[in-house]
Scaffold this active site. Structure first.
Site, mmCIF file in Angstrom:
data_model
loop_
_atom_site.group_PDB
_atom_site.id
_atom_site.type_symbol
_atom_site.label_atom_id
_atom_site.label_comp_id
_atom_site.label_asym_id
_atom_site.label_seq_id
_atom_site.Cartn_x
_atom_site.Cartn_y
_atom_site.Cartn_z
ATOM 1 N N SER A 1 0.819 -1.208 0.000
ATOM 2 C CA SER A 1 0.000 0.000 0.000
ATOM 3 C C SER A 1 0.862 1.271 0.000
ATOM 4 C CB SER A 1 -0.903 -0.003 1.226
ATOM 5 O OG SER A 1 -0.108 -0.008 2.389
ATOM 6 N N CYS B 1 -3.638 -4.241 -8.275
ATOM 7 C CA CYS B 1 -3.386 -2.799 -8.244
ATOM 8 C C CYS B 1 -3.646 -2.135 -9.590
ATOM 9 C CB CYS B 1 -1.969 -2.550 -7.764
ATOM 10 S SG CYS B 1 -0.806 -3.681 -8.493
ATOM 11 N N GLU C 1 6.367 -0.334 -5.379
ATOM 12 C CA GLU C 1 5.228 -0.671 -6.247
ATOM 13 C C GLU C 1 3.992 -0.583 -5.375
ATOM 14 O OE1 GLU C 1 5.299 -1.295 -9.389
ATOM 15 O OE2 GLU C 1 7.423 -1.621 -9.776
HETATM 16 P P1 NAD Z 1 0.531 -3.474 3.043
HETATM 17 O O1 NAD Z 1 1.265 -2.248 2.638
HETATM 18 O O2 NAD Z 1 -0.251 -3.416 4.287
HETATM 19 O O3 NAD Z 1 1.514 -4.713 3.209
HETATM 20 C C1 NAD Z 1 2.432 -5.079 2.232
HETATM 21 C C2 NAD Z 1 3.624 -5.683 2.923
HETATM 22 O O4 NAD Z 1 4.240 -4.676 3.721
HETATM 23 C C3 NAD Z 1 3.282 -6.840 3.864
HETATM 24 O O5 NAD Z 1 4.309 -7.807 3.799
HETATM 25 C C4 NAD Z 1 3.276 -6.170 5.228
HETATM 26 O O6 NAD Z 1 3.567 -7.046 6.291
HETATM 27 C C5 NAD Z 1 4.388 -5.156 5.058
HETATM 28 N N1 NAD Z 1 4.302 -4.018 5.968
HETATM 29 C C6 NAD Z 1 3.214 -3.535 6.619
HETATM 30 N N2 NAD Z 1 3.566 -2.487 7.389
HETATM 31 C C7 NAD Z 1 4.888 -2.291 7.221
HETATM 32 C C8 NAD Z 1 5.827 -1.344 7.740
HETATM 33 N N3 NAD Z 1 5.465 -0.376 8.595
HETATM 34 N N4 NAD Z 1 7.113 -1.414 7.320
HETATM 35 C C9 NAD Z 1 7.495 -2.362 6.448
HETATM 36 N N5 NAD Z 1 6.660 -3.304 5.940
HETATM 37 C C10 NAD Z 1 5.369 -3.261 6.311
HETATM 38 O O7 NAD Z 1 -0.332 -3.848 1.785
HETATM 39 P P2 NAD Z 1 -1.239 -5.127 1.612
HETATM 40 O O8 NAD Z 1 -2.536 -4.786 2.234
HETATM 41 O O9 NAD Z 1 -0.534 -6.328 2.063
HETATM 42 O O10 NAD Z 1 -1.335 -5.191 0.002
HETATM 43 C C11 NAD Z 1 -2.289 -4.536 -0.748
HETATM 44 C C12 NAD Z 1 -1.712 -3.284 -1.351
HETATM 45 O O11 NAD Z 1 -0.602 -3.566 -2.194
HETATM 46 C C13 NAD Z 1 -2.711 -2.594 -2.257
HETATM 47 O O12 NAD Z 1 -2.741 -1.226 -1.946
HETATM 48 C C14 NAD Z 1 -2.168 -2.820 -3.663
HETATM 49 O O13 NAD Z 1 -2.488 -1.877 -4.628
HETATM 50 C C15 NAD Z 1 -0.719 -2.873 -3.439
HETATM 51 N N6 NAD Z 1 -0.098 -3.615 -4.541
HETATM 52 C C16 NAD Z 1 0.637 -2.939 -5.474
HETATM 53 C C17 NAD Z 1 1.208 -3.610 -6.536
HETATM 54 C C18 NAD Z 1 2.032 -2.901 -7.579
HETATM 55 O O14 NAD Z 1 2.683 -3.557 -8.375
HETATM 56 N N7 NAD Z 1 2.061 -1.597 -7.614
HETATM 57 C C19 NAD Z 1 1.056 -4.980 -6.637
HETATM 58 C C20 NAD Z 1 0.316 -5.643 -5.673
HETATM 59 C C21 NAD Z 1 -0.239 -4.941 -4.617
#
Ligand code: NAD
Length: 482
Positions: free
Chosen positions: A234, A289, A255
């Protein structure tokens, strides 16, 4: 053919070739989104576990980088061979852990991942660079591409294995070592992949640390021993990672989220465009995404087009992901479903719920395919990433209005334009403030091609030559001719 559940791997950390439990005190559970039932559980990890994994990766990196590109490629192709031979097992893990409908996983996602493993296995064989030459009189200068050192990968839950492969494989191919941290709710396929891969790799080259993002992910992003953080997730988390990485500074590839505009002009073949766009909106239950969910439709064709979308949504087979006839599976978690339901419930009074919007009465985290029309640019449903099988619709009368609506959000990941007028199509995609744009197509993704966002969707590329070279650093070498 009935779905056969694979054996589940034990979720633990892989550090220096050894499987060890995380040293945190919390037990994290992994749920099956199709049923809501517990699949497995594991111990959380701490910043000390991250220190150990980064130390192992650092120690293993010089010898791995000293191999030729061919030698690393041979090891990575051995991983690809074993992966392809065990594909049904990985399909099963993604179905159970991430709720992927088995038919789509078998016919599309997992074959694409296998192709990615193969593609990236040879990634270091043809790196690009400026030609050697006498740019400064009396000196021959050339550039050398080198690995960065230790790459940390932090992955999301929507494509657990796909994301892990797109980070691990190119990073290893060019001579880095890796510490990967899967999303805590979907660790199974990454753990199984690492267990398989490490049989073909020296100890410490690939490490896995499982646990909370706020602990493990944050420790990786802030770690002085990490040279690049490759993050998918995210925008909120991306900002934290970039801030933590900036302290050293460590490079980051971000990403992040998206909210893809889909501009439909009035000269399209309505049924065929509506069918393609519905498919690109509902793929992975809209937890994509780049999902084609934000429709911007020319007034003259809007009603006909929306009727065609509704007809397509009515054909969707929502259900158990292990059932071969299912075309729309569950959302990943109760939280994600609640979030989407809240956005739907809080829609403005001026909008219309044209289709769906409810949760079916069954266990698991399902949401009906949904279409909401009559929205305005400032509405949350337009501005926010919904990340669910929810399509929104707005209309336009002029080309410039369509571009303004498309660009009028913070995100900049992907978008598409649908028209038979090729000049207009190119004009409009050129004006879109998005990193991936398509004409009469959507979701064009392959390991040969770079993807990546702009603005709130982050920076850096994954895939293609550009994405591979993100995992390298460039050194200029000049030799005096006298
Ligand atoms: P998220 O950001 O909550 O989590 C993603 C990862 O980050 C997980 O492994 C999580 O444990 C980790 N994380 C969470 N907090 C963190 C912190 N403070 N520091 C470091 N790492 C941390 O997102 P999500 O809910 O798991 O995934 C969905 C999101 O990902 C959506 O917004 C989607 O659009 C995005 N996404 C983007 C792409 C792209 O290619 N641009 C692809 C897939 C998903």
């Amino acid at each position: 053919m009935a779905f056969t559940a694979p054996a589940l791997p034990t979720v633990a950390n892989l550090i220096n070739g050894q499987w060890v439990d995380g040293s945190g005190s919390e037990i994290l559970t992994v749920l099956n989104p199709g049923t809501g039932a517990e699949l497995t559980s594991f111990s959380s990890s701490t910043a000390e576990d991250v220190d150990r994994a980064v130390a192992a990766a650092r120690a293993a990196q010089p010898a791995w980088a000293a191999l030729s590109a061919r030698q690393r490629s041979v090891a990575l192709h051995a991983i690809a061979d074993e992966f392809v031979s065990r594909l049904p097992e990985f399909i099963g893990l993604e179905v159970l852990d991430a709720g992927k409908p088995v038919t789509a996983a078998t016919e599309e996602e997992l074959p694409d991942i296998a192709d990615s493993v193969r593609h990236f296995a040879g990634a270091a064989r043809v790196l690009s660079g400026q030609a050697a030459g006498e740019y400064v009189p009396g000196t021959t200068t050339f550039v050398r591409r080198e690995p960065l050192g230790v790459v940390a990968g932090v992955t999301p839950w929507n494509y657990p294995l796909w994301q892990a492969v797109w980070k691990i494989m190119p990073a290893l191919a060019v001579g880095n070592t890796v510490v990967i941290k899967p999303a805590e709710i979907t660790p199974l396929s990454t753990v199984a992949f690492a267990a398989m891969a490490q049989r073909h790799l020296p100890a410490g080259v690939l490490n896995v640390v499982n646990g909370h993002g706020s602990v493990v992910g944050a420790a990786l992003a802030a770690h002085p021993g990490v040279n690049l953080v490759s993050f998918t997730g995210s925008t909120v988390t991306g900002r934290k990672i970039a801030a933590a990485a900036a302290q050293h500074p460590t490079r980051a590839i971000l990403e992040l989220g998206g909210n893809a505009p889909v501009i439909v002009f009035d000269d399209v073949d309505v049924d065929s465009a509506a069918e393609s766009i519905t498919g690109a909106a509902l793929y992975n239950a809209g937890q994509e995404c780049m999902a084609a969910t934000r429709l911007i439709i020319a007034e003259p064709v809007a009603e006909r087009f929306l009727d065609a979308i509704v007809a397509n949504l009515a054909k969707v087979r929502l259900g158990d992901p292990t059932d071969e006839s299912t075309t729309l599976g569950p959302l990943i978690s109760a939280d994600q479903r609640d979030r989407a339901e809240k956005l739907i419930a809080n829609r403005p009074a001026s909008s219309t719920l044209r289709y769906g919007g409810k949760r079916p009465d069954r266990p698991g985290f399902y949401l009906e395919p949904t279409l909401i029309t009559g929205l305005s640019q400032d509405d949350d449903l337009v501005q926010q990433e919904i990340f669910a099988p929810v399509m929104t619709a707005q209309t336009f009368t002029t080309e410039s209005e369509a571009i303004t609506l498309a660009n009028g959000v913070d995100f900049g990941l992907a978008g598409s334009v649908w028209t038979r007028d090729i000049g207009r199509g190119l004009r409009v995609v050129n004006a879109l403030d998005y990193g991936n744009v398509w004409i009469n197509n959507h979701l064009v993704v392959a390991p040969d091609l770079p993807i990546g966002g702009l603005n709130a969707s982050g920076y850096g590329k994954e895939g293609g030559q550009l994405g591979i070279e993100e995992f390298t650093r460039v050194k200029q070498i000049g030799i005096s001719l006298t």
